[in-house]
Design an enzyme around this catalytic site. Structure first.
Site, PDB file in Angstrom:
ATOM      1  N   ARG A   1       0.835  -1.207   0.000  1.00 50.85           N
ATOM      2  CA  ARG A   1       0.000   0.000   0.000  1.00 50.85           C
ATOM      3  C   ARG A   1       0.868   1.255   0.000  1.00 50.85           C
ATOM      4  O   ARG A   1       0.561   2.225  -0.708  1.00 50.85           O
ATOM      5  CB  ARG A   1      -0.910  -0.001   1.225  1.00 50.85           C
ATOM      6  CG  ARG A   1      -1.725   1.281   1.348  1.00 50.85           C
ATOM      7  CD  ARG A   1      -2.592   1.281   2.591  1.00 50.85           C
ATOM      8  NE  ARG A   1      -3.319   2.542   2.720  1.00 50.85           N
ATOM      9  CZ  ARG A   1      -4.249   2.781   3.633  1.00 50.85           C
ATOM     10  NH1 ARG A   1      -4.549   1.854   4.516  1.00 50.85           N
ATOM     11  NH2 ARG A   1      -4.863   3.945   3.686  1.00 50.85           N
TER      12      ARG A   1
ATOM     13  N   ASN B   1     -10.761  -4.042  -1.234  1.00 49.77           N
ATOM     14  CA  ASN B   1     -10.590  -2.989  -2.231  1.00 49.77           C
ATOM     15  C   ASN B   1      -9.653  -3.408  -3.360  1.00 49.77           C
ATOM     16  O   ASN B   1      -8.763  -4.220  -3.153  1.00 49.77           O
ATOM     17  CB  ASN B   1     -10.025  -1.725  -1.560  1.00 49.77           C
ATOM     18  CG  ASN B   1     -11.083  -0.940  -0.832  1.00 49.77           C
ATOM     19  OD1 ASN B   1     -12.194  -0.809  -1.314  1.00 49.77           O
ATOM     20  ND2 ASN B   1     -10.751  -0.416   0.334  1.00 49.77           N
TER      21      ASN B   1
ATOM     22  N   CYS C   1     -19.231  -1.327   1.095  1.00 52.63           N
ATOM     23  CA  CYS C   1     -18.319  -0.248   1.491  1.00 52.63           C
ATOM     24  C   CYS C   1     -18.975   0.507   2.643  1.00 52.63           C
ATOM     25  O   CYS C   1     -20.200   0.524   2.757  1.00 52.63           O
ATOM     26  CB  CYS C   1     -18.068   0.680   0.304  1.00 52.63           C
ATOM     27  SG  CYS C   1     -16.985   2.080   0.637  1.00 52.63           S
TER      28      CYS C   1
ATOM     29  N   HIS D   1     -16.443   4.106  -4.377  1.00 49.95           N
ATOM     30  CA  HIS D   1     -15.525   5.236  -4.172  1.00 49.95           C
ATOM     31  C   HIS D   1     -15.680   6.306  -5.251  1.00 49.95           C
ATOM     32  O   HIS D   1     -14.751   7.071  -5.508  1.00 49.95           O
ATOM     33  CB  HIS D   1     -14.066   4.763  -4.070  1.00 49.95           C
ATOM     34  CG  HIS D   1     -13.793   4.010  -2.806  1.00 49.95           C
ATOM     35  ND1 HIS D   1     -12.546   3.514  -2.481  1.00 49.95           N
ATOM     36  CD2 HIS D   1     -14.614   3.669  -1.761  1.00 49.95           C
ATOM     37  CE1 HIS D   1     -12.605   2.903  -1.301  1.00 49.95           C
ATOM     38  NE2 HIS D   1     -13.860   2.980  -0.861  1.00 49.95           N
TER      39      HIS D   1
ATOM     40  N   TYR E   1     -13.982  10.529  -1.663  1.00 49.11           N
ATOM     41  CA  TYR E   1     -13.085  10.121  -2.757  1.00 49.11           C
ATOM     42  C   TYR E   1     -13.212  11.023  -3.986  1.00 49.11           C
ATOM     43  O   TYR E   1     -12.335  11.010  -4.847  1.00 49.11           O
ATOM     44  CB  TYR E   1     -13.353   8.661  -3.136  1.00 49.11           C
ATOM     45  CG  TYR E   1     -12.919   7.711  -2.059  1.00 49.11           C
ATOM     46  CD1 TYR E   1     -11.625   7.206  -2.024  1.00 49.11           C
ATOM     47  CD2 TYR E   1     -13.794   7.338  -1.043  1.00 49.11           C
ATOM     48  CE1 TYR E   1     -11.210   6.351  -1.027  1.00 49.11           C
ATOM     49  CE2 TYR E   1     -13.390   6.486  -0.028  1.00 49.11           C
ATOM     50  CZ  TYR E   1     -12.101   5.997  -0.026  1.00 49.11           C
ATOM     51  OH  TYR E   1     -11.689   5.161   0.985  1.00 49.11           O
TER      52      TYR E   1
END
Length: 421
Positions: free
Chosen positions: A90, A144, A164, A194, A244
């Site tokens: 990440r 995700n 989500c 998102h 987002y």
């Protein structure tokens, strides 16, 4: 009733377990199996999970295993919460795109594509094994990028639905501002995972009065601050976008901001080390307050609500989920996965009718949906050209030179996860 959580060694898991414990009348679980290849994490998380059940007086048992096939056998539902490559991967997703002046983020843009490429093959392998061990089980995907991963699962014929916590977080926020119970707040929520907007906030159900203008009139400043956007954006749009959308509406500002501070992954990794140390304390029998800083607010409530509805034990009649479009949004293909309000039951999710969508939102949804098609092809079939095409198609990238450079960086940083590289 047996449920399994794949990725059960996650520091998120006590949040989920807390929900199962508190909401046992909504979803009576006899056995909750936490499955994870990391035995050391699993031992700490599993110990705390059992203490939470005991503290709440839950009669069910919690077991842990590193054996996926045994863990999911005979489960009614399997919840997926994976992070292939961990926080180290990440952190790379959040940093190398910045070298090209593009947003570094784990679910959208180049970093989101990297995560999809690492994740989709792993999730599909898990889902195939779930189908063999428990053919009728529902797969609930929190992993995700949820939209792309859920597309992959549905394309392969699995009984899957994506979830989500953005919608439930906004629902709870609106309910608090309106001083009404959360169950009274119904969202006209539309878009992709998102990439969503609240176009109406209704009291009492899908046909209730829209109080979004009232919310914006009284609370636009606070809402905008939470979203990281100027109030003027909400005033002009007349809707509430998800956080987002900041990556799209304020891209260059976000890039400048990200370039001046440590990546979120580094902060989360430090939090995880502290949380895991706390989880190992035999005196701890509840989720610690520190867990709230990890993210995932109301994750457990959303999960319990969805699982209960799918398994026929109750749950809210209408929930925001990620499911196949099938004409819900006429400007994207039927096979696209959209995030909308739906009626949920044992047969799955049936999206509610969505009023005509403003071209300002429809255009971006269609653009990102096309990218998700190309991203899924790259994840399923591999190849540098498919990665390049997906990057070129993304509205946060879109330039030939950026797509070329980002393709090279993506492959270099993920070579161990890409068998074709």
């Amino acid at each position: 009733m047996k449920l399994a959580v794949v990725g059960g060694g996650s520091t998120y898991t006590p949040e989920l377990v807390d929900g199962f414990a508190r909401l046992r009348n909504t979803l009576p679980v006899d056995e909750l199996v936490l499955v994870d290849p990391a035995a050391d994490r699993l031992e700490r998380v599993g110990g705390l999970a059992r203490r939470i059940f005991t503290r709440e007086g839950h009669p069910g048992r919690i077991t842990t295993t590193t054996d996926l096939d045994a863990g999911v056998a005979d489960a009614r539902a399997v919840l997926l919460q994976l992070r292939v490559g961990g926080q180290a991967a990440r952190q790379e997703d959040e940093t190398w795109p910045l070298e090209c002046g593009c947003v570094g983020q784990e679910t959208t843009g180049a970093g989101g594509l990297a995560k999809a490429l690492r994740t989709v093959p792993v999730v599909l392998d898990i889902a195939d094994r779930v189908r063999r061990a428990s053919p009728d089980a529902w797969i609930i995907d929190f992993t995700n990028p949820v939209g792309i991963v859920t597309r992959a699962l549905l394309r392969a014929g699995h009984r899957a639905i994506g979830l989500c916590n953005v919608a439930i977080g906004l629902q709870r926020k609106f309910a608090a501002l309106l001083r009404v119970p959360p169950g009274e707040v119904h969202l006209d929520h539309l878009g992709l995972n998102h990439l969503t907007w609240e176009t109406a906030v209704r009291l009492g159900g899908p046909e209730g009065a829209d109080v979004l203008p009232l919310l914006l009139a009284g609370h636009a400043e606070a809402l905008a601050r939470d979203l990281g956007l100027p109030r003027e954006v909400l005033d002009r749009l007349g809707v509430v976008p998800s956080y987002y959308l900041r990556y799209f509406y304020a891209h260059d500002e976000v890039v400048r901001d990200l370039a001046t501070k440590p990546p979120r992954a580094a902060e989360v990794a430090a939090l995880e080390r502290r949380l895991l140390a706390m989880y190992g304390d035999p005196a701890l029998a509840e989720k610690p307050e520190l867990l709230a800083r990890r993210g995932g607010a109301y994750y457990s409530e959303a999960a319990v609500d969805l699982a209960a509805a799918l398994l026929g034990g109750g749950g809210s009649p209408y929930q925001v989920v990620n499911t196949r479009n099938n004409g819900t949004l006429p400007f994207v293909p039927d096979h696209a996965v959209v995030e909308v309000q739906a009626s949920v039951g044992p047969e799955g999710a049936a999206p509610l009718t969505v009023p005509p969508v403003d071209p300002l939102f429809a255009g971006l949804i269609a653009h990102v949906s096309a990218y998700e098609d190309l991203a899924l092809e790259a994840a399923l079939r591999g190849g540098r050209d498919r990665v390049f095409t997906a990057l070129l198609s993304h509205p946060l990238i879109g330039q030939y030179a950026h797509a070329e450079a980002l393709t090279d960086r993506l492959v270099a940083h993920n070579r161990e996860h890409l068998p074709w590289a």
